[in-house]
Design an enzyme around this catalytic site. Structure first.
Site, short mmCIF file in Angstrom:
data_model
loop_
_atom_site.label_atom_id
_atom_site.label_comp_id
_atom_site.label_asym_id
_atom_site.label_seq_id
_atom_site.Cartn_x
_atom_site.Cartn_y
_atom_site.Cartn_z
N LYS A 13 8.15 -13.07 27.18
CA LYS A 13 8.51 -13.79 28.42
C LYS A 13 7.39 -13.69 29.45
CE LYS A 13 12.30 -11.43 29.15
NZ LYS A 13 12.23 -10.52 27.99
N ARG A 88 20.42 -12.74 33.67
CA ARG A 88 20.53 -11.91 32.48
C ARG A 88 21.99 -11.70 32.08
NH1 ARG A 88 15.45 -9.06 32.55
NH2 ARG A 88 15.28 -7.71 30.75
N ARG A 122 2.19 -2.13 23.50
CA ARG A 122 1.95 -2.87 24.73
C ARG A 122 1.37 -1.96 25.82
NH1 ARG A 122 6.72 -5.95 27.76
NH2 ARG A 122 7.73 -3.91 27.66
N ARG A 155 4.72 1.50 29.84
CA ARG A 155 5.90 1.54 30.70
C ARG A 155 6.85 2.66 30.28
NH1 ARG A 155 8.01 -4.59 31.12
NH2 ARG A 155 10.01 -3.63 30.65
N ARG A 166 17.74 -1.26 25.27
CA ARG A 166 17.47 -2.57 25.89
C ARG A 166 17.84 -3.71 24.94
NH1 ARG A 166 11.46 -1.58 27.26
NH2 ARG A 166 11.37 -3.78 27.79
#
Ligand code: AP5
Length: 209
Positions: A13, A88, A122, A155, A166
């Site tokens: 996203k 969401r 990431r 993160r 998640r």
């Protein structure tokens, strides 16, 4: 042009939002980025949101809706926007409906295995929030953001057990949104497991029809 990007964590996203926002000159509004910025600066919102974000749960709807009501009134949203990570839940979508008429919703479809593969490699820029991947989108200089020279880090919510949470939250609370927008005939499903440029091209083709 008022657009929404929906997809599981790590579906791309943020990556696509950045490209769409630059190409079509509309602001990229990421509730995740806004929350992380508030957590970093220890604001009242950041203090309330911290525990939710770090454990992979959704921040309560009323906090997010209050935040977005204010953000969408900003002058840069006058000619459109791209929402990344909002709404969401179906309740958030119903509240958004009272504020704005959305033109298109893109769902980035990616399997759970791919999500884990992407998130574990990431890196994010501490300064501007740009996202990199050690294999698919490496920075030019190790550990340094190409765009602003900021430091790259992993993160807190990208730890394996939080990623699992998640994903579970996405399937249970966010996926019902797809039906909500499908019934309004504005949902476009995109194969998110293609190279970054190809995903962008698929989105572009739909926007420009
Ligand atoms: P948020 O920041 O929105 O996180 P997320 O939805 O989990 O999504 P990510 O940012 O992890 O991934 P992405 O889809 O942007 O993927 P990316 O482009 O980085 O939200 C964080 C938290 O905030 C939530 O858990 C919640 O607690 C809270 N929150 C936020 N909004 C909320 C709301 N509305 N209501 C309640 N709570 C809310 O890509 C991932 C990696 O893959 C990168 O390394 C990238 O380089 C790579 N990549 C991207 N595309 C490709 C591709 N096509 N091929 C190969 N690699 C790719």
């Amino acid at each position: 042009m008022k657009l929404i990007l929906v997809g599981p964590p790590g579906s791309g996203k943020g990556t696509q939002a950045d490209m769409i926002s630059r190409h079509y000159k509309i602001p990229h509004i990421s509730t995740g980025d806004i929350l992380r910025e508030n957590i970093k600066n220890e604001t009242a919102l950041g203090k309330l949101a911290k525990e939710y974000v770090e454990s992979g749960r959704l921040v309560p709807d009323e906090l997010i809706i209050r935040l977005m009501r204010k953000r969408l009134k900003a002058p840069d949203c006058r000619n459109g926007f791209l929402l990344d990570g909002f709404p969401r839940t179906v309740d958030q979508a119903k509240e958004l409906e009272k504020l704005e008429k959305i033109d298109m919703v893109f769902s980035l479809e990616v399997s759970d295995d791919e999500v884990v593969r992407r998130i574990s490699r990431r890196l994010i820029c501490r300064k501007c929030g740009a996202s990199y991947h050690l294999d698919f989108k490496p920075p030019k200089k190790e550990g340094i953001c190409d765009k602003c020279g900021g430091e790259l880090y992993q993160r807190d919510d990208d730890k394996e057990e939080v990623v699992k949470k998640r994903l579970e939250v996405y399937r249970e609370q966010t996926e019902p949104l797809l039906r909500f927008y499908d019934e309004k005939h504005i949902l476009h499903r995109i194969n998110g497991e293609q190279p970054i440029e190809k995903v962008f091209k698929d989105i572009q083709e739909i926007i420009e029809v």
